[in-house]
Design a protein around this motif. Structure first.
Motif, PDB file in Angstrom:
ATOM      1  N   TYR A 104       0.841  -1.196   0.000  1.00 41.65           N
ATOM      2  CA  TYR A 104       0.000   0.000   0.000  1.00 41.65           C
ATOM      3  C   TYR A 104       0.880   1.251   0.000  1.00 41.65           C
ATOM      4  O   TYR A 104       0.671   2.183   0.755  1.00 41.65           O
ATOM      5  CB  TYR A 104      -0.927  -0.006   1.215  1.00 41.65           C
ATOM      6  N   SER A 105       1.848   1.242  -0.877  1.00 40.41           N
ATOM      7  CA  SER A 105       2.820   2.333  -0.935  1.00 40.41           C
ATOM      8  C   SER A 105       2.323   3.436  -1.864  1.00 40.41           C
ATOM      9  O   SER A 105       1.265   3.334  -2.492  1.00 40.41           O
ATOM     10  CB  SER A 105       4.167   1.803  -1.423  1.00 40.41           C
ATOM     11  N   GLY A 106       3.113   4.493  -1.944  1.00 44.01           N
ATOM     12  CA  GLY A 106       2.789   5.569  -2.870  1.00 44.01           C
ATOM     13  C   GLY A 106       1.464   6.210  -2.549  1.00 44.01           C
ATOM     14  O   GLY A 106       1.182   6.593  -1.410  1.00 44.01           O
ATOM     15  N   ILE A 107       0.597   6.309  -3.548  1.00 47.39           N
ATOM     16  CA  ILE A 107      -0.675   6.995  -3.414  1.00 47.39           C
ATOM     17  C   ILE A 107      -1.590   6.325  -2.394  1.00 47.39           C
ATOM     18  O   ILE A 107      -2.524   6.951  -1.863  1.00 47.39           O
ATOM     19  CB  ILE A 107      -1.369   7.066  -4.800  1.00 47.39           C
ATOM     20  N   LEU A 108      -1.349   5.057  -2.091  1.00 45.53           N
ATOM     21  CA  LEU A 108      -2.205   4.313  -1.161  1.00 45.53           C
ATOM     22  C   LEU A 108      -1.815   4.494   0.291  1.00 45.53           C
ATOM     23  O   LEU A 108      -2.542   4.051   1.188  1.00 45.53           O
ATOM     24  CB  LEU A 108      -2.178   2.822  -1.503  1.00 45.53           C
ATOM     25  N   ASN A 109      -0.686   5.115   0.528  1.00 45.59           N
ATOM     26  CA  ASN A 109      -0.207   5.325   1.895  1.00 45.59           C
ATOM     27  C   ASN A 109      -0.856   6.580   2.463  1.00 45.59           C
ATOM     28  O   ASN A 109      -0.387   7.689   2.278  1.00 45.59           O
ATOM     29  CB  ASN A 109       1.312   5.443   1.904  1.00 45.59           C
ATOM     30  N   SER A 110      -1.978   6.382   3.153  1.00 47.28           N
ATOM     31  CA  SER A 110      -2.778   7.499   3.662  1.00 47.28           C
ATOM     32  C   SER A 110      -2.775   7.494   5.186  1.00 47.28           C
ATOM     33  O   SER A 110      -2.830   6.436   5.820  1.00 47.28           O
ATOM     34  CB  SER A 110      -4.221   7.379   3.155  1.00 47.28           C
ATOM     35  N   PRO A 162      -6.863  17.564  -3.981  1.00 47.62           N
ATOM     36  CA  PRO A 162      -6.076  16.452  -4.522  1.00 47.62           C
ATOM     37  C   PRO A 162      -4.826  16.936  -5.244  1.00 47.62           C
ATOM     38  O   PRO A 162      -4.839  17.959  -5.937  1.00 47.62           O
ATOM     39  CB  PRO A 162      -7.039  15.779  -5.500  1.00 47.62           C
ATOM     40  N   THR A 163      -3.742  16.202  -5.086  1.00 48.29           N
ATOM     41  CA  THR A 163      -2.521  16.486  -5.819  1.00 48.29           C
ATOM     42  C   THR A 163      -2.689  16.046  -7.267  1.00 48.29           C
ATOM     43  O   THR A 163      -3.596  15.261  -7.593  1.00 48.29           O
ATOM     44  CB  THR A 163      -1.341  15.737  -5.210  1.00 48.29           C
ATOM     45  N   PRO A 164      -1.837  16.510  -8.183  1.00 49.16           N
ATOM     46  CA  PRO A 164      -1.920  16.024  -9.564  1.00 49.16           C
ATOM     47  C   PRO A 164      -1.816  14.510  -9.663  1.00 49.16           C
ATOM     48  O   PRO A 164      -2.500  13.891 -10.494  1.00 49.16           O
ATOM     49  CB  PRO A 164      -0.738  16.724 -10.244  1.00 49.16           C
ATOM     50  N   GLU A 165      -0.973  13.906  -8.831  1.00 45.52           N
ATOM     51  CA  GLU A 165      -0.854  12.444  -8.854  1.00 45.52           C
ATOM     52  C   GLU A 165      -2.152  11.792  -8.412  1.00 45.52           C
ATOM     53  O   GLU A 165      -2.619  10.821  -9.027  1.00 45.52           O
ATOM     54  CB  GLU A 165       0.284  11.989  -7.943  1.00 45.52           C
ATOM     55  N   GLU A 166      -2.781  12.304  -7.366  1.00 49.52           N
ATOM     56  CA  GLU A 166      -4.058  11.762  -6.914  1.00 49.52           C
ATOM     57  C   GLU A 166      -5.131  11.912  -7.981  1.00 49.52           C
ATOM     58  O   GLU A 166      -5.936  10.995  -8.207  1.00 49.52           O
ATOM     59  CB  GLU A 166      -4.484  12.453  -5.621  1.00 49.52           C
ATOM     60  N   LEU A 167      -5.157  13.059  -8.654  1.00 52.13           N
ATOM     61  CA  LEU A 167      -6.166  13.286  -9.686  1.00 52.13           C
ATOM     62  C   LEU A 167      -6.026  12.295 -10.838  1.00 52.13           C
ATOM     63  O   LEU A 167      -7.031  11.891 -11.435  1.00 52.13           O
ATOM     64  CB  LEU A 167      -6.073  14.719 -10.204  1.00 52.13           C
ATOM     65  N   LEU A 226      -9.126  10.073 -17.336  1.00 52.93           N
ATOM     66  CA  LEU A 226      -9.184  10.763 -18.620  1.00 52.93           C
ATOM     67  C   LEU A 226      -8.134  11.871 -18.647  1.00 52.93           C
ATOM     68  O   LEU A 226      -8.005  12.643 -17.687  1.00 52.93           O
ATOM     69  CB  LEU A 226     -10.573  11.345 -18.835  1.00 52.93           C
ATOM     70  N   HIS A 227      -7.376  11.937 -19.746  1.00 51.67           N
ATOM     71  CA  HIS A 227      -6.280  12.887 -19.937  1.00 51.67           C
ATOM     72  C   HIS A 227      -5.060  12.558 -19.082  1.00 51.67           C
ATOM     73  O   HIS A 227      -4.128  13.370 -18.999  1.00 51.67           O
ATOM     74  CB  HIS A 227      -6.721  14.334 -19.679  1.00 51.67           C
ATOM     75  N   HIS A 228      -5.061  11.368 -18.474  1.00 52.81           N
ATOM     76  CA  HIS A 228      -3.898  10.894 -17.718  1.00 52.81           C
ATOM     77  C   HIS A 228      -3.556   9.466 -18.149  1.00 52.81           C
ATOM     78  O   HIS A 228      -3.535   8.553 -17.323  1.00 52.81           O
ATOM     79  CB  HIS A 228      -4.170  10.942 -16.213  1.00 52.81           C
ATOM     80  N   PRO A 229      -3.312   9.256 -19.448  1.00 49.44           N
ATOM     81  CA  PRO A 229      -2.967   7.905 -19.902  1.00 49.44           C
ATOM     82  C   PRO A 229      -1.624   7.470 -19.334  1.00 49.44           C
ATOM     83  O   PRO A 229      -0.813   8.300 -18.916  1.00 49.44           O
ATOM     84  CB  PRO A 229      -2.919   8.059 -21.425  1.00 49.44           C
ATOM     85  N   PHE A 230      -1.385   6.168 -19.316  1.00 47.97           N
ATOM     86  CA  PHE A 230      -0.156   5.643 -18.736  1.00 47.97           C
ATOM     87  C   PHE A 230       0.212   4.349 -19.448  1.00 47.97           C
ATOM     88  O   PHE A 230      -0.620   3.725 -20.119  1.00 47.97           O
ATOM     89  CB  PHE A 230      -0.325   5.399 -17.232  1.00 47.97           C
TER      90      PHE A 230
END
Length: 300
Positions: A26-32, A212-217, A223-227
């Motif tokens: 639960y690292s990165g964006i999941l670490n709340s 929300p941070t850009p990473e969270e968004l 949409l508009h955040h392809p990966f």
């Protein structure tokens, strides 16, 4: 949630509880600091898979997450049987696990709680010994959003192995603070089965309390955040649903990412969430066509 609890009691041995996985998953964006992983449950179809079961190498399993605008938990028996029937007959899955993440009801279950839960479920399935390449992720509507977010997490912040494929049905890919207005302005809103108040309730309950941070968004609204993802992905939409234009655009954005294996399927005149509704609206042939193509795409 009382309906879900009641159905789990009736299901007895087909109900399984997934405990949170190792903390490092639960690292990165999941670490709340507010939202913490928790035990979550789901139902097996047609029967549970036990750790150490024979023929694990041959098990082909669908891990399906139901929609609900991030705030609703639907009756799992009714919809679970509908989904598992299609996955068994047309995708060739030996089992389906219909997994209910936590709906957003308070600050502790806002984003990223539901995404923590899909990681928990995926880790649970792998802990039973199923080969990762034999696991197909599936999600509809808001849960299609969560499957997309899980793929992003697996590629960037997780030590978990990748699944064999993913299919998302009518994914909610454009999730904004003004979701109700977005829906009402879409060309098919008047004839679709969703409602603006439901979607507005969903975003107000799901969005984090902070800005929300850009990473969270990127996780909340893909949409508009392809990966880049190494997982073969099928995206489906009905041409008569209000989400069609945004889903089609997201699919194009993902297809354009060099290295991605992404297919876009659409069903003419179909409204929202074909996988949940097909059995009652005469569209079984359309689901069969999509899943037979998915089977060859993922497993052959």
């Amino acid at each position: 949630m009382s309906v879900v609890v009641s159905e789990h009691k009736k299901a007895k041995e087909r109900h399984s509880l997934a405990e949170p996985a190792a903390e490092n998953l639960y690292s990165g964006i999941l670490n709340s600091s507010v939202c913490k992983p928790a035990p979550v449950g789901g139902l097996w179809y047609p029967a549970p898979l036990q750790e150490g079961s024979p023929n694990l190498d041959e098990e082909k399993l669908v891990l399906h997450f139901p929609g609900g605008a991030f705030v609703l938990a639907f009756g799992q028996e009714m919809y679970g049987r509908t989904v598992s029937k299609a996955m068994s007959q047309y995708l060739g899955a030996s089992r389906t696990f219909f997994a209910q993440y936590r709906p957003s009801v308070d600050d502790a279950t806002r984003f990223p709680a539901a995404l923590q839960d899909v990681v928990t479920f995926y880790g649970y399935i792998l802990s039973l010994g199923v080969k990762p390449h034999n696991v197909i992720l599936s999600g509809d509507s808001a849960a299609g959003n969560l499957v997309i977010a899980l793929l992003r997490h697996l590629e960037t912040s997780s030590n978990l192995p990748l699944p064999g494929g993913a299919i998302v049905w009518s994914p909610w890919v454009h999730v904004t603070p003004h979701a109700g207005e977005d829906y009402e302005s879409s060309k098919n809103a008047a004839n679709d089965c969703l409602t603006a108040p439901l979607l507005q309730w969903g975003v107000e309950a799901y969005f984090p309390k902070h800005e929300p941070t850009p990473e969270e968004l990127a996780y909340i609204s893909p949409l508009h955040h392809p990966f880049l993802t190494r997982v073969p992905l099928i995206i489906h939409s009905g041409t008569a649903e209000a989400f069609f234009d945004t889903i089609e655009e997201f699919a194009k954005q993902m297809i354009d990412v060099d290295g991605n294996r992404v297919k876009f399927h659409f069903t003419n005149f179909a409204s929202h969430n074909l996988i949940m509704a097909y059995d009652g609206v005469g569209l079984e042939h359309e689901v069969e066509s999509i899943l037979r193509d998915a089977s060859s795409y993922f497993w052959q």
